[in-house]
Design an enzyme around this catalytic site. Sequence first.
Site, mmCIF file in Angstrom:
data_model
loop_
_atom_site.group_PDB
_atom_site.id
_atom_site.type_symbol
_atom_site.label_atom_id
_atom_site.label_comp_id
_atom_site.label_asym_id
_atom_site.label_seq_id
_atom_site.Cartn_x
_atom_site.Cartn_y
_atom_site.Cartn_z
ATOM 1 N N ARG A 1 -5.164 -12.552 1.886
ATOM 2 C CA ARG A 1 -5.168 -12.201 3.218
ATOM 3 C C ARG A 1 -6.284 -11.241 3.735
ATOM 4 N NH1 ARG A 1 0.741 -9.524 3.900
ATOM 5 N NH2 ARG A 1 -0.167 -8.286 2.151
ATOM 6 N N HIS B 1 3.768 1.075 4.131
ATOM 7 C CA HIS B 1 4.090 -0.507 4.577
ATOM 8 C C HIS B 1 2.749 -0.657 5.486
ATOM 9 C CE1 HIS B 1 5.556 -4.483 4.540
ATOM 10 N NE2 HIS B 1 6.735 -4.084 5.296
ATOM 11 N N HIS C 1 -0.614 -2.452 -4.507
ATOM 12 C CA HIS C 1 0.368 -3.396 -3.894
ATOM 13 C C HIS C 1 1.582 -3.361 -4.985
ATOM 14 C CE1 HIS C 1 2.393 -6.955 -2.305
ATOM 15 N NE2 HIS C 1 1.846 -6.607 -0.914
ATOM 16 N N ASP D 1 -4.149 -4.556 4.631
ATOM 17 C CA ASP D 1 -4.368 -3.577 5.724
ATOM 18 C C ASP D 1 -5.711 -2.998 5.568
ATOM 19 O OD1 ASP D 1 -1.931 -3.819 6.704
ATOM 20 O OD2 ASP D 1 -0.962 -2.802 4.914
ATOM 21 N N SER E 1 9.762 -4.571 5.494
ATOM 22 C CA SER E 1 10.314 -5.157 6.634
ATOM 23 C C SER E 1 11.126 -6.395 6.611
ATOM 24 C CB SER E 1 9.031 -5.492 7.545
ATOM 25 O OG SER E 1 8.187 -6.352 6.908
HETATM 26 N N1 HAX Z 1 -4.073 5.284 -3.646
HETATM 27 C C1 HAX Z 1 -3.714 6.423 -4.650
HETATM 28 N N2 HAX Z 1 -2.747 6.248 -5.436
HETATM 29 C C2 HAX Z 1 -2.208 4.773 -5.597
HETATM 30 C C3 HAX Z 1 -2.410 3.728 -4.752
HETATM 31 C C4 HAX Z 1 -3.554 4.060 -3.784
HETATM 32 N N3 HAX Z 1 -4.075 3.066 -2.937
HETATM 33 N N4 HAX Z 1 -1.598 3.068 -4.944
HETATM 34 C C5 HAX Z 1 -0.676 3.312 -5.974
HETATM 35 N N5 HAX Z 1 -1.041 4.521 -6.116
HETATM 36 C C6 HAX Z 1 -0.190 5.558 -7.157
HETATM 37 C C7 HAX Z 1 1.214 5.662 -6.517
HETATM 38 O O1 HAX Z 1 1.415 6.320 -5.649
HETATM 39 C C8 HAX Z 1 1.950 5.883 -7.950
HETATM 40 O O2 HAX Z 1 1.664 7.456 -7.885
HETATM 41 P P1 HAX Z 1 2.789 7.983 -8.678
HETATM 42 O O3 HAX Z 1 2.888 7.728 -10.177
HETATM 43 O O4 HAX Z 1 2.143 9.771 -8.546
HETATM 44 O O5 HAX Z 1 3.893 7.929 -8.092
HETATM 45 C C9 HAX Z 1 1.212 5.133 -8.756
HETATM 46 O O6 HAX Z 1 -0.016 5.080 -8.494
HETATM 47 C C10 HAX Z 1 1.674 3.993 -9.337
HETATM 48 O O7 HAX Z 1 2.307 2.972 -8.274
HETATM 49 P P2 HAX Z 1 2.122 1.481 -8.160
HETATM 50 O O8 HAX Z 1 3.170 1.163 -9.111
HETATM 51 O O9 HAX Z 1 0.734 0.933 -8.310
HETATM 52 O O10 HAX Z 1 2.332 0.949 -6.825
HETATM 53 P P3 HAX Z 1 3.755 0.972 -5.872
HETATM 54 O O11 HAX Z 1 4.553 -0.381 -6.306
HETATM 55 O O12 HAX Z 1 4.693 2.013 -6.329
HETATM 56 O O13 HAX Z 1 3.259 1.111 -4.611
HETATM 57 C C11 HAX Z 1 2.142 0.750 -2.687
HETATM 58 C C12 HAX Z 1 2.615 -0.157 -3.766
HETATM 59 C C13 HAX Z 1 1.609 -0.277 -1.581
HETATM 60 C C14 HAX Z 1 2.842 1.466 -1.707
HETATM 61 C C15 HAX Z 1 0.741 1.540 -3.071
HETATM 62 O O14 HAX Z 1 -0.047 1.108 -3.832
HETATM 63 C C16 HAX Z 1 0.257 2.396 -2.022
HETATM 64 O O15 HAX Z 1 0.627 3.580 -1.524
HETATM 65 N N6 HAX Z 1 -1.032 2.069 -1.536
HETATM 66 C C17 HAX Z 1 -1.563 2.549 -0.399
HETATM 67 C C18 HAX Z 1 -0.988 2.378 1.000
HETATM 68 C C19 HAX Z 1 -1.101 1.037 1.511
HETATM 69 O O16 HAX Z 1 -2.154 0.329 1.206
HETATM 70 N N7 HAX Z 1 0.215 0.206 1.649
HETATM 71 C C20 HAX Z 1 0.062 -1.122 2.238
HETATM 72 C C21 HAX Z 1 0.642 -2.166 1.156
HETATM 73 C C22 HAX Z 1 0.563 -3.502 1.579
HETATM 74 C C23 HAX Z 1 1.587 -3.828 2.818
HETATM 75 O O17 HAX Z 1 2.818 -3.594 2.548
HETATM 76 N N8 HAX Z 1 1.212 -3.794 3.925
HETATM 77 O O18 HAX Z 1 2.081 -3.920 4.911
#
Ligand code: HAX
Length: 444
Positions: free
Chosen positions: A327, A270, A318, A373, A240
């Site tokens: 937070r 996000h 994250h 979140d 964002s």
């Molecule tokens: N559950 C399952 N798998 C997860 C995970 C979770 N909570 N968090 C990361 N992973 C997986 C990723 O999908 C990725 O899988 P692949 O190798 O198959 O693609 C792997 O672990 C490595 O990911 P990462 O490097 O640890 O994490 P990223 O930087 O790529 O992504 C995210 C960060 C926040 C998008 C990710 O942790 C996620 O999808 N979390 C769940 C959704 C979430 O809570 N989002 C909110 C984040 C905070 C925010 O922005 N708030 O607004």
Amino acid sequence: MSTLKNTLKKKIEQHRPRTTRLLKEYAGTKVGEVTIGQAIGGARGVKMMVTDISYLDPFEGIRFRGKTIPETFAALPKVPNSDYPYVEAFWYFLLTGEVPTEKQTLEVVEDFKKRREVPKYVFDVLEKMPEDSHPMALFSMAILSMQQESKFVAQYNEGMNKMEYWDPTYEDCTNLLAKLPSIGAYIYRMKYKDGKQIKADNKLDWGGNFAHQMGLDAPYDDVARMYFILHSDHESGNVSAHTTHLVASALSDCYYSLSAGINGLAGPLHGLANQEVLRWTMNFLEKLGKGDDYTEDDVKKALWDTLNSGQVIPGYGHAVLRKTDPRYTSQREFCLKHLPDYPLFKLISMIYKVTPDILVEQGKAKNPWPNVDAQSGVIQWYYGVTEWDFYTVMFGIGRAIGVLANITWDRALGYPIERPKSVTTTMLEEVAGVSSAELAGSAK
Ligand code: HAX
């Protein structure tokens, strides 16, 4: 000129030579290197943006203008009879880096009140949208509908010196920010309260009036203040913030830019994750069908089912953080004080207890700890806001504070249009010293 604007002007004048010197004398100095993993993998960790408004340390978490969350809450003037500060004071603090006095804060409170009224056509636009529009689509649309109000565009069209860009940007951002709580509350009541709207109360501050227009009593006003401040800024690389900055870099005004940033916030990886957390939790309870009579093993099984079906556990992980999000901790402390025995809070706490080990065992997520979140929805639920589709709108109102402060500074420091370079897959293969022909056999 208001005290805030005057202070901001001085800060800008003091800051400009620092940016100019770095650009003129040190433009070629390396900040880091970019790997193939980063080029394909979402630019993770590439140091290519600058902001002084907040900084995210992977282990410590966020600092706003150098202050941690508890330090920020402690430093800013509080609303009488409240535990949390005026959001207006926080806006002053993010923009200038200075903690405002009570008097300076009240000046901003009055300024916001003068700019608060939402043009009627915004509500007309909202009412004309399809009934099943997501609240984030409505919120983004409402912001965009006000674009023609932009003072930046009017002055740009008259021919404005680059050094002046920050001034109408500041005016636009303040005008827009002042209206967002009323717009959010309108969307809420239009969708979920039979369209019965509540008029703004001009005796109230920004956060207090949001609670009032939502139709919720104290201490929800403090919940709102806490929520907006916690969700405001998380340095500049998140979707964002980066989107708002990117769009604004083309000199698109703050209405275009924030609307775009809100669209990014609406994604489930996000900001929408806060809605997903509640949806996951309620699905868990419903599927199990045992009310509050669940065990840790039930929760573990549901988490593994989610992972094994190729989905993410919302609210965990994250891109930058490598520990429990402060937070999250801040909101957990609120729950421990105000709703320690609430069954849903107990379930959220149980999920916190078991999830990190499961994510570690699965071995994929780099950060197994909860983010903001995972803990925000339960507070909303407790105070009666059970319509989880709406949660990200409140996130967006808070996020606006950070991203609008940032684009005001972008214009003040003359940051140029953003334009990173892309390369082809073949180019990356050349850098890596491999050829795609080697894969031809294995694909057959
Ligand atoms: N559950 C399952 N798998 C997860 C995970 C979770 N909570 N968090 C990361 N992973 C997986 C990723 O999908 C990725 O899988 P692949 O190798 O198959 O693609 C792997 O672990 C490595 O990911 P990462 O490097 O640890 O994490 P990223 O930087 O790529 O992504 C995210 C960060 C926040 C998008 C990710 O942790 C996620 O999808 N979390 C769940 C959704 C979430 O809570 N989002 C909110 C984040 C905070 C925010 O922005 N708030 O607004």
